[in-house]
Design a protein around this motif. Structure first.
Motif, short mmCIF file in Angstrom:
data_model
loop_
_atom_site.label_atom_id
_atom_site.label_comp_id
_atom_site.label_asym_id
_atom_site.label_seq_id
_atom_site.Cartn_x
_atom_site.Cartn_y
_atom_site.Cartn_z
N ILE A 7 0.87 -1.18 0.00
CA ILE A 7 0.00 0.00 0.00
C ILE A 7 0.90 1.23 0.00
CG2 ILE A 7 -1.74 1.32 1.25
CD1 ILE A 7 -2.79 -1.28 2.40
N ILE A 8 0.80 2.05 -1.04
CA ILE A 8 1.59 3.27 -1.15
C ILE A 8 0.73 4.43 -0.64
CG2 ILE A 8 2.89 4.79 -2.67
CD1 ILE A 8 4.02 1.97 -2.46
N VAL A 9 1.26 5.19 0.30
CA VAL A 9 0.58 6.35 0.87
C VAL A 9 1.32 7.59 0.43
CG1 VAL A 9 -0.24 7.44 2.99
CG2 VAL A 9 -0.09 4.94 2.86
N MET A 10 0.71 8.38 -0.44
CA MET A 10 1.34 9.62 -0.92
C MET A 10 0.65 10.81 -0.28
SD MET A 10 1.98 11.02 -4.79
CE MET A 10 3.37 9.92 -5.01
N VAL A 11 1.44 11.72 0.30
CA VAL A 11 0.92 12.86 1.03
C VAL A 11 1.39 14.16 0.40
CG1 VAL A 11 0.82 14.03 3.28
CG2 VAL A 11 0.91 11.52 3.18
N ASP A 12 0.47 15.08 0.17
CA ASP A 12 0.82 16.45 -0.21
C ASP A 12 1.10 17.20 1.09
OD1 ASP A 12 1.00 19.07 -1.00
OD2 ASP A 12 -0.82 19.07 -2.19
N ILE A 13 2.39 17.28 1.45
CA ILE A 13 2.74 17.80 2.77
C ILE A 13 2.33 19.25 2.94
CG2 ILE A 13 4.64 18.25 4.37
CD1 ILE A 13 6.08 15.88 3.27
N LEU A 65 0.52 -7.30 4.58
CA LEU A 65 0.43 -5.95 4.05
C LEU A 65 1.70 -5.18 4.41
CD1 LEU A 65 -3.25 -4.96 4.94
CD2 LEU A 65 -2.32 -5.26 2.65
N ASN A 66 2.20 -4.38 3.48
CA ASN A 66 3.35 -3.52 3.73
C ASN A 66 3.00 -2.10 3.30
OD1 ASN A 66 5.52 -5.64 4.38
ND2 ASN A 66 4.73 -6.36 2.42
N TRP A 67 3.22 -1.13 4.20
CA TRP A 67 2.92 0.27 3.91
C TRP A 67 4.20 1.02 3.57
CZ3 TRP A 67 0.12 -2.59 7.29
CH2 TRP A 67 -1.27 -2.50 7.22
N ALA A 68 4.17 1.80 2.51
CA ALA A 68 5.30 2.63 2.11
C ALA A 68 4.79 4.04 1.87
CB ALA A 68 5.96 2.09 0.85
N ILE A 176 -7.99 -8.69 13.05
CA ILE A 176 -7.97 -9.07 11.64
C ILE A 176 -6.56 -8.85 11.08
CG2 ILE A 176 -8.98 -8.66 9.37
CD1 ILE A 176 -10.89 -9.86 11.45
N ILE A 177 -5.91 -7.77 11.51
CA ILE A 177 -4.52 -7.54 11.13
C ILE A 177 -3.68 -7.42 12.40
CG2 ILE A 177 -5.18 -6.38 8.99
CD1 ILE A 177 -4.40 -3.72 10.24
N TYR A 178 -2.44 -7.84 12.27
CA TYR A 178 -1.48 -7.80 13.38
C TYR A 178 -0.30 -6.95 12.94
CZ TYR A 178 -4.25 -11.75 15.07
OH TYR A 178 -5.28 -12.56 15.49
N PRO A 179 -0.37 -5.61 13.18
CA PRO A 179 0.67 -4.72 12.66
C PRO A 179 1.89 -4.65 13.57
CG PRO A 179 -1.03 -3.42 13.74
CD PRO A 179 -1.47 -4.87 13.83
N ALA A 180 3.01 -4.31 12.95
CA ALA A 180 4.25 -4.10 13.70
C ALA A 180 5.21 -3.32 12.81
CB ALA A 180 4.89 -5.41 14.14
N GLN A 181 6.14 -2.61 13.44
CA GLN A 181 7.17 -1.89 12.71
C GLN A 181 8.42 -2.74 12.65
OE1 GLN A 181 8.69 1.79 14.41
NE2 GLN A 181 8.66 2.77 12.41
N TYR A 182 8.99 -2.83 11.47
CA TYR A 182 10.15 -3.70 11.25
C TYR A 182 11.33 -2.89 10.77
CZ TYR A 182 6.86 -7.59 11.59
OH TYR A 182 5.91 -8.47 12.03
N GLY A 191 15.23 2.35 6.69
CA GLY A 191 15.48 1.21 7.56
C GLY A 191 14.30 0.73 8.37
N TRP A 192 13.14 1.44 8.30
CA TRP A 192 11.97 1.06 9.08
C TRP A 192 10.73 1.10 8.19
CZ3 TRP A 192 12.63 -0.92 13.78
CH2 TRP A 192 13.82 -0.62 14.47
N TYR A 193 9.84 0.15 8.40
CA TYR A 193 8.58 0.16 7.66
C TYR A 193 7.52 -0.58 8.49
CZ TYR A 193 9.45 -4.74 6.44
OH TYR A 193 9.68 -6.09 6.50
N TRP A 194 6.26 -0.32 8.18
CA TRP A 194 5.15 -0.97 8.88
C TRP A 194 4.62 -2.11 8.03
CZ3 TRP A 194 2.92 -0.50 13.68
CH2 TRP A 194 3.42 0.53 14.49
N SER A 195 4.35 -3.21 8.68
CA SER A 195 3.81 -4.39 8.02
C SER A 195 2.75 -5.02 8.92
CB SER A 195 4.94 -5.40 7.73
OG SER A 195 4.44 -6.53 7.06
N ALA A 196 1.89 -5.83 8.33
CA ALA A 196 0.85 -6.48 9.12
C ALA A 196 0.46 -7.80 8.49
CB ALA A 196 -0.38 -5.59 9.24
N THR A 197 0.31 -8.82 9.32
CA THR A 197 -0.23 -10.09 8.88
C THR A 197 -1.75 -10.03 8.96
OG1 THR A 197 1.72 -11.27 9.70
CG2 THR A 197 -0.26 -12.58 9.30
N VAL A 198 -2.43 -10.57 7.94
CA VAL A 198 -3.89 -10.50 7.87
C VAL A 198 -4.48 -11.89 8.08
CG1 VAL A 198 -5.87 -9.78 6.48
CG2 VAL A 198 -3.67 -8.63 6.19
N ASP A 199 -5.47 -11.98 8.96
CA ASP A 199 -6.21 -13.21 9.17
C ASP A 199 -7.26 -13.31 8.07
OD1 ASP A 199 -7.71 -15.36 9.95
OD2 ASP A 199 -8.22 -14.59 11.94
#
Length: 264
Positions: A7-13, A65-68, A176-182, A191-199
């Motif tokens: 999942i790509i999250v683009m922000v207009d800062i 799921l992986n968020w960038a 439903i999801i088990y998120p963690a920062q890796y 060097g860090w990103y958020w990921s989650a395992t989905v049931d």
């Protein structure tokens, strides 16, 4: 093996900081449109999670799921994160070389070094400190959109990239999801990103909330400071379910249909 989804999250800062809201300033993309994701490229993304089960009804496979994050107004994610520090170091080395030349001319009373000193001040640029308690890693030197040092409050500068600080909401509460920062050696994500395992054994649509931290350059007592600004945005996943099938035949699991003799 778990399937990896992005999942790509683009922000207009600049827009988000001006509005003090991510609404109208965030764009979401994923790589599951072909399996039913909706709202791709908008702020209303619903990510399709293809859940599968075996013939006995047990869970067939999990999804990850992986968020960038990316942004409008900061250094592109295709450029290594070390670029900011590398440019800052190069600017300081160039300024030190010029200081030596100015010092050599300074003893001559007929030489006015005022303009040279002002040029050096502009070359060194503005250094902004990070406020205590901020979870973002903002570089000290402020660079403009071309990678050069800037001075003054009116310059167009690069914002530090946004970061996700937490994932909460219905999908997390309902497990439903088990998120963690890796941590990883990936320089794009620092060097860090958020990921989650989905049931995937529990089909349905579930919302979740991203906690996103931005940084704004403000002046406190005449001193520039990167001030952290925390915002949230709610998105959703839709877990579907279907029996596990043979990808070659589209039928149930089993032996591949093989002809009795090779085709001529």
């Amino acid at each position: 093996m778990a399937q990896q989804q992005a999942i790509i999250v683009m922000v207009d800062i600049a827009g988000a900081l001006q509005d003090r809201n991510l609404k109208g300033n965030i764009y979401l993309f994923d790589n599951m449109k072909f399996l039913g994701s909706t709202g791709d490229g908008t702020e209303d993304l619903v990510t399709a999670i293809p859940g599968t089960y075996w013939s006995d009804g047990s869970q067939g496979t999990e999804q990850v799921l992986n968020w960038a994050l990316a942004s409008l107004g900061s250094i592109p994610p295709t450029v290594p994160r070390s670029y900011h520090a590398d440019r800052a170091g190069a600017i300081d080395r160039e300024a030190l070389a010029e200081i030596g030349a100015v010092a050599d001319r300074a003893p001559d009373p007929s030489v006015d070094t005022t303009a040279d000193l002002e040029h050096l001040r502009r070359r060194v640029g503005t250094h902004a400190r990070r406020p205590r308690g901020s979870r973002g890693l903002a570089s000290a030197k402020v660079l403009d959109v071309t990678g050069n040092a800037v001075t003054g409050e009116d310059a167009a500068y690069n914002y530090p990239p946004p970061i996700i600080t937490d994932l909460t909401g219905e999908a997390v509460d309902e497990k439903i999801i088990y998120p963690a920062q890796y941590g990883s050696p990936d320089m794009v994500s620092d060097g860090w990103y958020w990921s989650a395992t989905v049931d995937t054994a529990r089909p349905g649509t579930y919302s979740y909330t991203m906690h996103i931290q931005l940084h704004e350059l403000v002046y406190r007592n005449g001193e520039p400071v990167w001030e952290s600004v925390d915002m949230t945005w709610r998105s959703a996943i839709r877990v579907t379910t279907e029996p596990k099938r043979n990808a070659f035949t589209g039928a149930g699991l089993g032996h591949l249909p093989m002809p009795a003799v090779p085709p001529s």
